[in-house]
Scaffold this active site. Sequence first.
Site, PDB file in Angstrom:
ATOM      1  N   ASP A 182      11.952   4.351 -12.518  1.00  0.00           N
ATOM      2  CA  ASP A 182      12.170   3.974 -11.113  1.00  0.00           C
ATOM      3  C   ASP A 182      13.006   2.689 -11.054  1.00  0.00           C
ATOM      4  OD1 ASP A 182      11.992   4.047  -8.360  1.00  0.00           O
ATOM      5  OD2 ASP A 182       9.937   3.297  -8.257  1.00  0.00           O
TER       6      ASP A 182
ATOM      7  N   LYS B 272      -2.495   0.706  -4.536  1.00  0.00           N
ATOM      8  CA  LYS B 272      -2.627  -0.468  -3.669  1.00  0.00           C
ATOM      9  C   LYS B 272      -2.451  -1.680  -4.555  1.00  0.00           C
ATOM     10  CE  LYS B 272      -6.146   1.024  -0.415  1.00  0.00           C
ATOM     11  NZ  LYS B 272      -7.573   0.964  -0.138  1.00  0.00           N
TER      12      LYS B 272
ATOM     13  N   GLN C  62       0.842  -1.185   0.000  1.00  0.00           N
ATOM     14  CA  GLN C  62       0.000   0.000   0.000  1.00  0.00           C
ATOM     15  C   GLN C  62       0.880   1.239   0.000  1.00  0.00           C
ATOM     16  OE1 GLN C  62      -3.475   0.404   2.460  1.00  0.00           O
ATOM     17  NE2 GLN C  62      -3.689   2.252   1.228  1.00  0.00           N
ATOM     18  N   GLY C  63       0.955   1.889  -1.136  1.00  0.00           N
ATOM     19  CA  GLY C  63       1.765   3.110  -1.228  1.00  0.00           C
ATOM     20  C   GLY C  63       0.875   4.321  -1.362  1.00  0.00           C
ATOM     21  N   ALA C  64       1.503   5.501  -1.502  1.00  0.00           N
ATOM     22  CA  ALA C  64       0.739   6.733  -1.676  1.00  0.00           C
ATOM     23  C   ALA C  64       0.027   6.725  -3.026  1.00  0.00           C
ATOM     24  CB  ALA C  64       1.652   7.950  -1.571  1.00  0.00           C
ATOM     25  N   GLU C  65       0.599   6.017  -3.997  1.00  0.00           N
ATOM     26  CA  GLU C  65       0.093   6.023  -5.359  1.00  0.00           C
ATOM     27  C   GLU C  65      -0.876   4.889  -5.641  1.00  0.00           C
ATOM     28  OE1 GLU C  65       0.786   7.511  -8.672  1.00  0.00           O
ATOM     29  OE2 GLU C  65       0.899   9.133  -7.239  1.00  0.00           O
TER      30      GLU C  65
END
Lengths: 217, 323
Positions: free
Chosen positions: A127, A11, A6-9
């Site tokens: 990335d 799920k 679960q990241g800011a960007e």
Amino acid sequence: MWLINQGAEAKLYHMTGQEYCGVSLPYDLVVKERVRKRYRIPPLDSRIVLSRTIHEARLLHEAKRAGVHTPTLFFIDTTRHAIVMEHIEGTRVKERLLDAPRTSLDLVVRIGADVGRLHAHGIVHGDLTTSNLILRDGDVVFIDFGLGEFSPDVEPQAVDLHLFKQALMSTHYEMTNSYWERFLEGYKTTMPASDEIIERIADIEQRGRYVERGEQQ
Amino acid sequence: MITLGIESTAHTFGVGICDDDAILSNVTDTYRGEGIHPRKAADHHADVAGDVTRRALEHAGLCASDIDLVSFSQGPGLGPCLRVGATAARALSLRNNVPIVGVNHCIAHIEVGRFLLGIDDPVTLYVSGGNTQILAYAGGRYRVFGETLDIGIGNMQDTFARAVGIEFPCGKRIDELVSAGTTYLDIPYTIKGMDFSFTGMLSEAIKHARTHPLEDVTYSLMETAFSIVVEATERAMSHTQKRDLLLAGGNAASPRLREMCTIMAHDRDGEVHIPPFAVCRDNGAMIAVEGMVEYAAGRRMALHETTIRQKWRSDEVDVIWRD
Ligand SMILES: Nc1ncnc2c1ncn2[C@@H]1O[C@H](COP(=O)(O)OP(=O)(O)OP(=O)(O)O)[C@@H](O)[C@H]1O
């Protein structure tokens, strides 16, 4: 089904075909669902979330066409604003390099060659870290094109390499130099414009340590 | 220790006075010309410098001989404006025989927030006319985690206002239009990693203004611009694992920007801190606070080191006052 990340960007869920759509598949699925932001007005948020989902799916697809392993795209779920793709069973390159630092040099050459293939096709990953590379049956699979872009330009491609070098420095600091050399060795075999790109990295590093010219009254 | 700080990086000339615990006075006088006119603004600053300084001392109930330290905005900013402030500071320092320190304007915006609100380690979203950046402390420096690659939000807003005929100063009117807008028009959303740019959306908005109601265009433009900086700020908070967000800069006054920051922070269990407007906008009090904090940590400057630095980046400052 379970939540992988679960990241800011986004799920990420790991699901079987049964769980996702009631169909048995020969592989499991990863559902990468972009997080909606309450601070953005809904029409703007929908537009951004949808265009990023589609953009990432296109990158995954084009990377495969460039000859690099990526998870096979199963479905673009526009109602959940999610990319549904094949789940890659394997070990992350990060762990492999940490566990067997000296016997993995060939692997690093192959990663360099794959990144060269991406760049030669005008694909910037955005990335590149050893966490975003998964080893499956000896193949390197590239994941997470969420920050990627299509660009044949020198600057973004050089930045892509620079970020990978930084990732090596922070995660594989004892081996950075030999990995970086091997990486470039591989990169040169597949990327025709490699000289120009590698030269630009030096510029980028210089800029990071930007020195101001004296201002005189 | 009583510190007098002088601000003159752009259109505002300000003098503020603080002691170890509080801000004692904060007087500003802003050049009201439209657009960016470094020379005219500098002339304005030179005209009002004496009077603003006198009023700042008067409000604090002090006289010039009570001052223990003089600080000034050494950069970044417009050369002619910076020179007025630097000259005034040198004169005060020599006349009263007290030390002088030049400080970085952007960092002063952060430090005054920490000083007044007692926040230890925030991510700062600094939004003004010329600057729009996201800053956070890491390893002895305030790192720039994201910034505008062209103009600040404030300049974008002013240029837009001029193009569509909104009277100057436009801040209030823009806020009204933003809350009156109902239909979102497509505006390019440009963010690369944590960096962003505003000129593309500005020209698109100006084009829309020919065919759409002004409130919808303004609403669409500002929603887009604010969404971008809030998104980049969220990335910085996520990356640095910090939970406090400090707003700074003249555009921190925008109610909609505040609201968006509050929602974002709330959704990630963080908290937003907004200093009073008088210290968010360009002002002398923040320069005084910054000078005092740096001096206390051992910063010393000889007169020949007080030359202005128009392009001084926040991440070039050695942050000796934090560990
Ligand atoms: N197709 C896949 N197969 C197996 N695991 C995956 C797959 N896609 C993602 N993952 C796992 O989920 C993690 C996060 O995925 P991804 O990097 O795409 O999301 P993200 O939101 O961009 O994450 P981050 O912000 O942490 O980079 C990966 O590090 C990986 O462990």
